[in-house]
Design an enzyme around this catalytic site. Structure first.
Site, PDB file in Angstrom:
ATOM      1  N   GLU A 170      38.735  67.749  69.972  1.00 20.54           N
ATOM      2  CA  GLU A 170      38.552  68.225  68.601  1.00 20.54           C
ATOM      3  C   GLU A 170      37.758  69.518  68.474  1.00 20.54           C
ATOM      4  O   GLU A 170      36.638  69.524  67.942  1.00 20.54           O
ATOM      5  CB  GLU A 170      37.878  67.136  67.755  1.00 20.54           C
ATOM      6  CG  GLU A 170      38.698  65.874  67.636  1.00 20.54           C
ATOM      7  CD  GLU A 170      38.099  64.870  66.646  1.00 20.54           C
ATOM      8  OE1 GLU A 170      36.938  65.050  66.242  1.00 20.54           O
ATOM      9  OE2 GLU A 170      38.809  63.928  66.272  1.00 20.54           O
ATOM     10  N   GLU A 358      43.237  58.980  68.855  1.00 18.58           N
ATOM     11  CA  GLU A 358      42.266  58.302  67.982  1.00 18.58           C
ATOM     12  C   GLU A 358      42.947  57.946  66.670  1.00 18.58           C
ATOM     13  O   GLU A 358      43.693  58.748  66.122  1.00 18.58           O
ATOM     14  CB  GLU A 358      41.056  59.192  67.650  1.00 18.58           C
ATOM     15  CG  GLU A 358      40.153  59.465  68.813  1.00 18.58           C
ATOM     16  CD  GLU A 358      38.916  60.281  68.450  1.00 18.58           C
ATOM     17  OE1 GLU A 358      38.498  60.256  67.267  1.00 18.58           O
ATOM     18  OE2 GLU A 358      38.379  60.954  69.339  1.00 18.58           O
TER      19      GLU A 358
END
Ligand code: FCB
Length: 468
Positions: A170, A358
């Protein structure tokens, strides 16, 4: 998009070889912060400076990974996403390797494989060695070079047994929350710096991808991106344009360089207006960053609701949850249909295999008097998201697997231990693990390899061993 015309696959059944598992990251679960030669990371420093909950003990996964791996095997999982802690492996960021740190992951990879669990390591999940921070951290281009050297060390130690590598987790969250909003380590607040950092994180991804391809040509490599679909709050063209602008900021700024070898022009123009020339981008950088990975890791939680009203310096505003839309215990909209839209969009615009690295949410259920954790919100949301994913697969999207965030209740960064994301409950005092209803439901899905009814797996006698 029309479903495969010749597909005879019954609905909600997943392809053979589909990865089913859960995810964690080193700082959030390991603890053992000062053991076996681990040096401090920016998260140790940041949490200490601000007096926040820290990862000093976390879930003690550093010691308890064998029983946690037993637990995953008990639930039928065949994959585990975890991260390698750079400050354990190369404590100073560059230079000497710490053999004890490497040995830990070496044992863990073997232990997972022995249990039939595919290891899916992330090379960097935000715990930068503090020593590198003192030399500029991600504001310095040298940190991307240091990351490439660290990647080689990990490849040489584990590459014979790992066939899927994830690079930098991320970059949007790391750069924006860490350098623009001051919410994550190292806590800076400057848009220009955050853009510089984002570029260096992407360079680190590119350099690691190059090293993986050189040393392990048969391995798969991917980057896990936080992807937030941006929805205009009205169909007013100004809101629609604002949502597209925000999409550039959160999504395309990372997807486009990695998958198209260029930054999106509209977003680059906006940033240059706000911070001046992005003069840290050097010739050749985008070739390195744009060497297409084998997959994109999709981290999906919720959408962003966008209106055209400016929130300086950015020309849009993010609005809170829409009244009437279900939310998790952290207030994020729980909108599984957005997950479907995202997967289909990624396939349409970028045509790349996806691995769900995720997906999950906060539901803070605690054990009842009978010891059972009835996290019905998570059961419902998990089922709805799996159905959305399965519909996307039927529409032609290539999804390689689903790794739920998270295996364990853990340290939710600046939010501390108050937000529980786990399929497995962790008692903060005793470290006792309790399989929640959601984990039992998930185990039933994995066993059937299809999205079963919400009550499946929950009835009958509980046969979970104790996971002390
Ligand atoms: C993501 C992070 C992960 C976890 C979830 C809830 O942004 O990658 O570590 O904290 O959010």
């Amino acid at each position: 998009m029309s479903p495969h015309p010749h597909s005879e696959r019954p609905t909600n059944v997943f392809p053979p070889g589909f990865l089913w598992g859960a995810a964690t990251s080193s700082y959030q679960v390991e603890g053992a912060a000062r053991e076996d030669g681990r040096a401090l990371s920016i998260w140790d420093t940041f949490t200490a400076e601000r007096g926040m909950d820290s990862g000093e003990v976390a879930c003690d996964h550093y010691h308890r990974w064998p029983t946690d791996a037993d637990l995953m095997a008990h639930l039928g999982m065949n994959a585990y996403r975890f991260s390698l802690a750079w400050p354990r492996i190369v404590p100073n960021g560059t230079g000497a390797v710490n053999p004890a740190g490497l040995a830990h992951y070496d044992r863990m990879v073997d232990g997972l494989l022995e249990r039939g669990i595919t290891p899916v390591p992330t090379l960097y999940h935000w715990d930068l060695p503090q020593a590198l921070q003192e030399r500029g951290g991600w504001t310095s281009r040298a940190t991307s070079d240091a990351f490439a050297a660290y990647t080689e060390i990990c490849l040489d130690a584990l590459g014979d047994r790992v066939d899927t590598w994830l690079t930098v987790n991320e970059p949007w969250v790391a750069s924006v929350l860490g350098y623009r909003l001051g919410l994550h380590a190292p806590g800076e607040e400057d848009l220009r710096t955050s853009l510089l950092v984002a570029h260096h994180l992407l360079l680190a991804h590119g350099a690691a991808t190059q090293r993986i391809r050189e040393r392990r040509p048969f391995a798969r490599v991917g980057i896990p991106l936080s992807l937030f679909p941006n929805y205009p709050v009205t169909d007013d063209p100004a809101d629609t344009a604002a949502a597209w602008g925000s999409d550039g900021y959160t999504n395309r700024w990372f997807l486009d360089p990695v998958l198209r070898g260029r930054y999106p022009a509209d977003t680059a123009e906006l940033f240059e207006r706000l911070v001046g020339p992005l003069d840290w981008v050097r010739p050749g950088d985008l070739d390195l960053i744009g060497a297409r990975p084998d997959l994109i890791g999709v981290n999906y939680y919720t959408r962003r609701r966008i209106s055209a009203a400016a929130a300086e310096p950015l020309p849009w505003r993010v609005l809170p949850a829409q009244p009437g839309v279900p939310v998790t215990d952290s207030g994020w909209e729980d909108v599984p249909e957005v997950f479907y839209d995202l997967l289909v969009r990624l396939h349409r615009d970028y045509d790349i295999p996806l691995l769900i690295t995720e997906n999950g949410g906060v539901w803070n259920a605690e054990p009842g008097p009978d010891g059972r954790v009835r996290d019905t919100g998570r059961v419902r949301a998990l089922r709805a998201h799996l159905l959305a994913m399965s519909r996307a697969i039927e529409a032609g999207v290539q999804v390689l697997g689903y790794l739920h965030w998270s295996l364990l209740d853990n340290l939710e960064w600046a939010e501390g231990y108050g937000q529980r994301f786990g399929l497995v409950h962790v008692d903060r005092e005793t470290q006792r693990r309790t399989v929640k209803d959601s984990a039992r439901y998930y185990a039933a899905v994995i066993a059937a390899n299809r999205v079963v009814d919400a009550t499946d797996g929950l009835a009958g006698k509980r046969e979970d061993p104790g996971w002390g």
